[in-house]
Design an enzyme around this catalytic site. Structure first.
Site, PDB file in Angstrom:
ATOM      1  N   GLU A   1       0.852  -1.186   0.000  1.00  0.00           N
ATOM      2  CA  GLU A   1       0.000   0.000   0.000  1.00  0.00           C
ATOM      3  C   GLU A   1       0.888   1.236   0.000  1.00  0.00           C
ATOM      4  O   GLU A   1       1.838   1.333   0.796  1.00  0.00           O
ATOM      5  CB  GLU A   1      -0.869   0.049   1.259  1.00  0.00           C
ATOM      6  CG  GLU A   1      -2.176  -0.693   1.171  1.00  0.00           C
ATOM      7  CD  GLU A   1      -3.023  -0.433   2.406  1.00  0.00           C
ATOM      8  OE1 GLU A   1      -3.145   0.743   2.817  1.00  0.00           O
ATOM      9  OE2 GLU A   1      -3.536  -1.401   2.982  1.00  0.00           O
TER      10      GLU A   1
ATOM     11  N   ASP B   1      -5.895   8.495   9.710  1.00  0.00           N
ATOM     12  CA  ASP B   1      -4.527   8.154  10.073  1.00  0.00           C
ATOM     13  C   ASP B   1      -4.143   8.702  11.435  1.00  0.00           C
ATOM     14  O   ASP B   1      -4.512   9.815  11.812  1.00  0.00           O
ATOM     15  CB  ASP B   1      -3.556   8.690   9.008  1.00  0.00           C
ATOM     16  CG  ASP B   1      -3.690   7.963   7.697  1.00  0.00           C
ATOM     17  OD1 ASP B   1      -3.716   6.720   7.732  1.00  0.00           O
ATOM     18  OD2 ASP B   1      -3.790   8.617   6.645  1.00  0.00           O
TER      19      ASP B   1
ATOM     20  N   TYR C   1     -11.075  -4.888   3.337  1.00  0.00           N
ATOM     21  CA  TYR C   1     -10.183  -4.326   4.350  1.00  0.00           C
ATOM     22  C   TYR C   1     -10.952  -4.249   5.670  1.00  0.00           C
ATOM     23  O   TYR C   1     -11.865  -3.446   5.823  1.00  0.00           O
ATOM     24  CB  TYR C   1      -9.726  -2.934   3.918  1.00  0.00           C
ATOM     25  CG  TYR C   1      -8.586  -2.333   4.704  1.00  0.00           C
ATOM     26  CD1 TYR C   1      -8.560  -2.324   6.099  1.00  0.00           C
ATOM     27  CD2 TYR C   1      -7.515  -1.730   4.035  1.00  0.00           C
ATOM     28  CE1 TYR C   1      -7.517  -1.757   6.797  1.00  0.00           C
ATOM     29  CE2 TYR C   1      -6.462  -1.154   4.723  1.00  0.00           C
ATOM     30  CZ  TYR C   1      -6.468  -1.168   6.109  1.00  0.00           C
ATOM     31  OH  TYR C   1      -5.428  -0.599   6.794  1.00  0.00           O
TER      32      TYR C   1
END
Length: 267
Positions: free
Chosen positions: A49, A60, A174
């Site tokens: 990734e 994040d 995911y």
């Protein structure tokens, strides 16, 4: 069959779990990023990734946010990242999955963004803030460009939503292992095992688990719970960022090998 699907199929035949490391493009610079991709590719990464720096990376944690900020401050742009990928991907075995927030995609234009990704050799795309309800706007042109669009399942997703995401996601699914942002954590939440089983009730597509994986023991635990892939980001970004580039590259190579060893061996 896409490059990502072929990778998972090949690993499944060997009863292996995929290692999917994450790095941020342009941190500390794009030349180092290109070398880092090769180092990861040569040290056990099955897929990689690559985060495209963005000014407001809501999903994040502090390590990856800081990496994106440093890259942007040094003038890293989407066009420069794509140019670097076009020059680097032909030398890699591991398919590359771009990680981008939705706003840069909309700003560039969805079809243009996807076309340029495909031209650079990218195989997949993850958009963490793309809601399921809008996924079709990216999914359809992505399929036309030959790019897998992987969608995220959260720990809070309802069974109905899990079923819909599993059906729409391409390449793999995911599974976000925690409620919150990315980052290194000392323990893996046991409910991940139940979430993997829930997703399995709806699909046979591969399941990659990420957010919070920081050591080989956690990676092995996820494999033992049934994950088809383990995604490791902050722990790698941190190793690359906290030392001089050559030392950082050596550190991520060694760490990548240890992670792959942990999930590739059943004993």
């Amino acid at each position: 069959m896409s490059a990502i699907s072929k990778c998972f199929q090949s690993l499944a035949q060997k009863q292996e779990c995929a290692l999917i490391p994450f790095i941020t493009a342009g941190d500390p610079d794009l030349e180092t990023t290109a070398t880092a991709l090769k180092v990861l590719d040569q040290n056990g990464a099955d897929l990689i990734e690559l985060g495209i720096p963005y000014s407001d990376p809501l999903a994040d944690g502090p390590v990856i946010q800081a990496a994106a900020t440093r890259a942007l401050q040094r003038g890293v742009t989407l066009d420069r990242v794509l140019e670097m990928l076009a020059a680097t991907i032909p030398s890699l075995n591991a398919p590359i999955i771009a990680f981008s927030y939705y706003n840069p995609i909309l700003n560039r234009g969805i079809e243009k963004f996807l076309s340029q990704l495909a031209q650079s050799g990218v195989s997949g795309l993850i958009v963490p803030d793309l809601p399921l309800e809008e996924a079709h706007s990216v999914l359809e042109p992505a399929i036309a460009c030959g790019i897998d669009l992987t969608l995220l399942v959260a720990p809070t997703s309802s069974p109905e939503r899990i079923a819909a995401i599993a059906q729409a996601s391409s390449g793999f699914i995911y599974l976000v292992s925690v409620t919150g942002v990315t980052g290194m954590r000392s323990q893996t939440e046991t409910r991940v095992s139940d979430l993997i089983k829930q997703i399995r009730n709806h699909t046979d597509k591969p399941i990659g688990v990420g957010f919070g994986v920081s050591n080989p023991e956690q990676a092995r635990q996820l494999r033992d719970w049934g994950a088809d892939g383990v995604i490791v980001g902050s722990a790698i970004v941190n190793r690359l960022a906290t030392t001089e580039p050559s030392a950082g590259l050596a550190a991520i190579g060694e760490f990548c090998r240890s992670l792959k060893y942990a999930i590739a061996n059943v004993n």
